[in-house]
Design a protein around this motif. Structure first.
Motif, short mmCIF file in Angstrom:
data_model
loop_
_atom_site.label_atom_id
_atom_site.label_comp_id
_atom_site.label_asym_id
_atom_site.label_seq_id
_atom_site.Cartn_x
_atom_site.Cartn_y
_atom_site.Cartn_z
N UNK A 87 13.05 -41.32 48.06
CA UNK A 87 12.83 -41.05 46.78
C UNK A 87 13.76 -42.47 46.11
N UNK A 88 13.90 -43.44 47.02
CA UNK A 88 14.51 -44.88 46.49
C UNK A 88 15.92 -44.73 45.76
N UNK A 89 16.77 -43.75 46.31
CA UNK A 89 18.09 -43.51 45.50
C UNK A 89 19.04 -44.40 46.27
N UNK A 90 19.18 -44.88 47.37
CA UNK A 90 20.20 -45.76 47.83
C UNK A 90 21.31 -44.92 48.28
N UNK A 91 21.23 -43.71 48.59
CA UNK A 91 22.28 -42.85 49.03
C UNK A 91 22.37 -42.47 50.50
N UNK A 92 23.88 -42.43 50.82
CA UNK A 92 24.07 -42.06 52.37
C UNK A 92 24.56 -40.83 52.30
N UNK A 107 27.56 -49.09 55.06
CA UNK A 107 27.79 -48.67 53.45
C UNK A 107 26.50 -48.46 52.98
N UNK A 108 26.39 -47.32 52.00
CA UNK A 108 25.42 -46.88 51.38
C UNK A 108 24.48 -47.92 50.62
N UNK A 109 23.30 -48.18 50.87
CA UNK A 109 22.61 -49.02 50.18
C UNK A 109 21.10 -48.69 50.02
N UNK A 110 20.35 -49.16 49.00
CA UNK A 110 19.08 -48.95 48.73
C UNK A 110 18.24 -50.04 49.99
N UNK A 111 17.82 -49.16 50.95
CA UNK A 111 17.25 -50.26 51.87
C UNK A 111 16.00 -50.92 51.28
N UNK A 112 15.17 -50.02 50.69
CA UNK A 112 13.90 -50.45 50.15
C UNK A 112 13.85 -51.92 49.63
N UNK A 113 15.26 -51.92 48.57
CA UNK A 113 15.30 -53.28 47.85
C UNK A 113 15.56 -54.53 48.54
N UNK A 114 15.70 -54.23 49.95
CA UNK A 114 16.27 -55.35 50.87
C UNK A 114 14.70 -56.04 51.50
N UNK A 115 13.75 -55.14 51.14
CA UNK A 115 12.10 -55.42 51.74
C UNK A 115 11.42 -55.93 50.53
N UNK A 116 10.32 -56.83 50.90
CA UNK A 116 9.32 -56.72 49.77
C UNK A 116 9.06 -55.52 49.41
N UNK A 117 8.46 -55.25 48.17
CA UNK A 117 7.82 -53.95 47.49
C UNK A 117 7.12 -53.15 48.52
N UNK A 118 6.08 -54.18 48.90
CA UNK A 118 4.99 -53.51 49.48
C UNK A 118 5.35 -52.92 50.83
N UNK A 119 5.99 -53.70 51.70
CA UNK A 119 6.57 -53.22 52.88
C UNK A 119 7.31 -52.03 52.91
N UNK A 120 8.35 -51.92 51.92
CA UNK A 120 9.03 -50.60 51.62
C UNK A 120 8.21 -49.55 51.26
N UNK A 121 7.27 -49.66 50.52
CA UNK A 121 6.34 -48.51 50.10
C UNK A 121 5.55 -48.20 51.37
N UNK A 122 5.16 -48.96 52.23
CA UNK A 122 4.25 -48.86 53.49
C UNK A 122 5.18 -48.08 54.15
N UNK A 123 6.62 -48.50 54.67
CA UNK A 123 7.46 -47.76 55.11
C UNK A 123 7.61 -46.06 54.85
N UNK A 124 7.63 -46.00 53.48
CA UNK A 124 7.97 -44.74 52.99
C UNK A 124 6.81 -43.78 53.49
N UNK A 168 26.74 -52.76 57.97
CA UNK A 168 25.35 -52.80 57.90
C UNK A 168 24.99 -51.71 56.74
N UNK A 169 23.84 -52.10 55.76
CA UNK A 169 23.38 -51.23 54.90
C UNK A 169 22.71 -50.03 55.55
N UNK A 170 23.01 -48.74 54.89
CA UNK A 170 22.29 -47.61 55.45
C UNK A 170 22.03 -46.71 54.48
N UNK A 171 21.04 -45.74 54.70
CA UNK A 171 20.66 -44.52 53.89
C UNK A 171 19.98 -43.58 54.52
N UNK A 172 19.99 -42.55 54.16
CA UNK A 172 19.63 -41.12 54.78
C UNK A 172 18.06 -41.22 54.30
N UNK A 173 17.12 -40.54 55.20
CA UNK A 173 15.78 -40.52 55.00
C UNK A 173 15.53 -39.91 53.54
#
Length: 532
Positions: free
Chosen positions: A412-417, A431-448, A402-407
């Motif tokens: 900050x949208x860096x894709x780091x774990x 695995x480290x991954x930019x989770x925001x890039x897996x979602x529509x931009x609006x949803x990623x921004x709303x989650x942040x 699974x893709x994962x990232x620290x809060x």
């Protein structure tokens, strides 16, 4: 039974002191009391130092005297144990009713049918629980997925591999019917009085098996590894359930397939049964140290032995959407919940002891029919596309990693774990991954935006090393199969859509209650077949 509510005591006090306080409030001598015990216990930590809040149940040796105490104070009321009667009426069925699905809705629907003499035939696409557990463990170790035996499918349904939470905001009296049945089959006694009752995955397995065995003892038949692949009608009414093993004649069918039965949704859509988009949510699993959650909730009292493991529920409206936490599992772990090849799905689980180092919860954002042009098929495809994107993100490391990232990185949208105190528990690896890039931009921004708001509400959510693992897509069914006031499908009399998959429930308790409610309606119009 007399209930005395809102008895507030410090952590140093217990049930004995609460009972004494209740009798004093009622001006009752102990000699008149048959029993005094805890009916409900919760913790109030809103004003800093936590206090225990008891509701005590008092029964008198002369029960006829109890009604005199009604209104003795604003915190005193009289409670009568509910008596459940499910009358049978109407014409006899030619064939036993069929129940499709052995999750909470189907399990309790079948239980009531069996107890009422209907001898139901239960279809479950997955295996019995023992075989299902082996399939789940094999998948976690090897990445070899069985699409019909996993965290979504098999005896007990998706709720089997969860926390076994029974919390509900539904005030339906049928909740007591479900609780009583669970207790009869070995659930922990405290589910009767805890403010937030839970069974735990480990204990829930035995309870589910015991309920199914009662169904079989009473003449019901359970057919494992038997999916529903079609429905037959005659003169517009249901007349048979279709399975790979052949047709099963029936005039009534309880459809309790669960929120992940996408092939069943497609089959029903092909039959042109009325269906609509239902709101659901997508996001990630957040993991924190359980000790940090308890510090956030209980402050200086964190770690006190009488306090329950800390739980939380957070929400934040962001524009037209809501970001919220869901299915919080104290002392649990993140689960690999895929049911289709090439898709990664996360969920959460905890055992009854809740003794693991991490807490986890879904952190999700709402979507609804407006996002999909009110097209149920598009809503299902949206879930699938997210799951496939998550699989591709983790695949270079291992199947179903699974893709994962620290809060801190996600915000900050860096894709780091950037791991610290919190170690991920997802069993297939992350695995480290930019989770925001897996979602529509609006949803990623709303989650942040939502996560930042959570950090202002709870100290643990300000920890930058909390881990997010993605994606969480199966919060609830994306579709609703429409039914009328008689609870029958609008397009097919005799078909009773119920539970979470049909879009009428959101958890173990509400799904079980909906299954019971549909059976009560069925029984009001149909007597058992003469052969039963």
């Amino acid at each position: 039974m007399i209930l005395v509510r809102n008895i507030r005591l410090p952590l140093s006090c217990g049930e004995q002191e609460a009972g004494a306080r209740a009798l004093k409030l009622l001006h009752l001598a102990p000699g008149r009391v048959a029993h005094c015990g805890v009916a409900k216990l919760s913790v109030d930590a809103r004003r800093g130092a936590p206090v225990l809040v008891y509701t005590m149940a008092v029964t008198l040796k002369d029960e006829g005297e109890e009604s005199a105490f009604a209104g003795a104070s604003p915190y005193v009321c009289i409670s009568h144990k509910p008596v459940f009667r499910f009358p049978k009426a109407g014409t006899p069925l030619e064939h036993p009713p069929v129940v499709c699905g052995l999750g909470p809705a189907g399990l309790f629907a079948a239980l009531l049918l069996a107890r009422s003499g209907y001898r139901p035939v239960v279809l479950e696409r997955g295996p019995a629980l023992e075989d299902r557990v082996r399939a789940v463990e094999h998948f976690e170790k090897t990445g070899e997925l069985d699409p019909n035996a996993n965290l979504q499918f098999g005896e007990g349904g998706a709720g089997t591999f969860s926390d076994g939470k029974l919390t509900t905001r539904v005030g339906d009296p049928l909740c007591a019917f479900v609780t009583e049945a669970l207790l009869e089959h070995g659930a922990p006694k405290d589910i009767a009085w805890r403010q937030k009752p839970h069974v735990g995955t480990d204990l829930l397995r035995g309870v589910i098996t015991s309920v199914r065995q009662e169904i079989e003892r009473l003449g019901g038949t359970v057919r494992f590894n038997t999916p529903l692949t079609g429905l037959r009608t005659r003169n517009g009414r249901l007349c048979a359930a279709v399975t790979p093993q052949g047709e099963i004649p029936c005039e009534t069918l309880i459809l309790a397939v669960g929120h992940s039965a996408r092939d069943t949704f497609a089959m029903l859509h092909g039959l042109e049964l009325p269906m609509e988009c239902k709101p659901f949510s997508v996001g990630m699993r957040a993991e924190h140290l359980q000790t940090e959650i308890e510090k956030s909730l209980y402050h200086a009292a964190a770690g006190h032995p009488v306090l329950p493991h800390g739980e939380y529920q957070l929400s934040q409206h962001v524009g037209q959407r809501c970001v919220y936490t869901f299915c919080m599992c104290p002392g649990g772990r993140v689960m690999a919940a895929a049911s289709e090849e090439g898709g990664v799905v996360t969920n959460g689980m905890s055992y009854h002891a809740r003794s693991g180092p991490n807490a986890n919860a879904a952190v999700v954002v709402s979507v609804d029919g407006r996002d999909f042009g009110d097209d149920p098929a598009r809503a299902v495809r949206f879930q699938q596309e997210l799951e496939r994107a998550a699989y591709r993100a983790g695949a270079p490391a291992a199947p179903y990693a699974a893709p994962a990232e620290t809060v801190g990185s996600f915000l900050e949208g860096r894709g780091a774990l950037e791991l610290g105190a919190v170690q991920p528990t997802y069993p297939r690896g992350v695995v480290p991954y930019d989770l925001g890039s897996l979602l529509p931009a609006e949803l990623a921004g709303t989650l942040r935006t939502g996560l930042r708001a959570f950090g202002r509400k709870m100290a643990a959510y300000r920890a930058p090393d909390a881990v997010l693992t993605g994606l969480e897509t199966r919060t609830s069914s994306p579709v609703r199969l429409l039914r009328g006031e008689d609870l029958e499908c609008l397009g097919m009399p005799g078909l009773y859509p119920c539970g979470e998959g049909a879009g009428y429930a959101g958890g173990i308790m509400t799904a079980a209650v909906d299954g019971v409610r549909c059976v009560a309606q069925l029984m009001s119009g149909h007597m058992p077949s003469p052969g039963c």
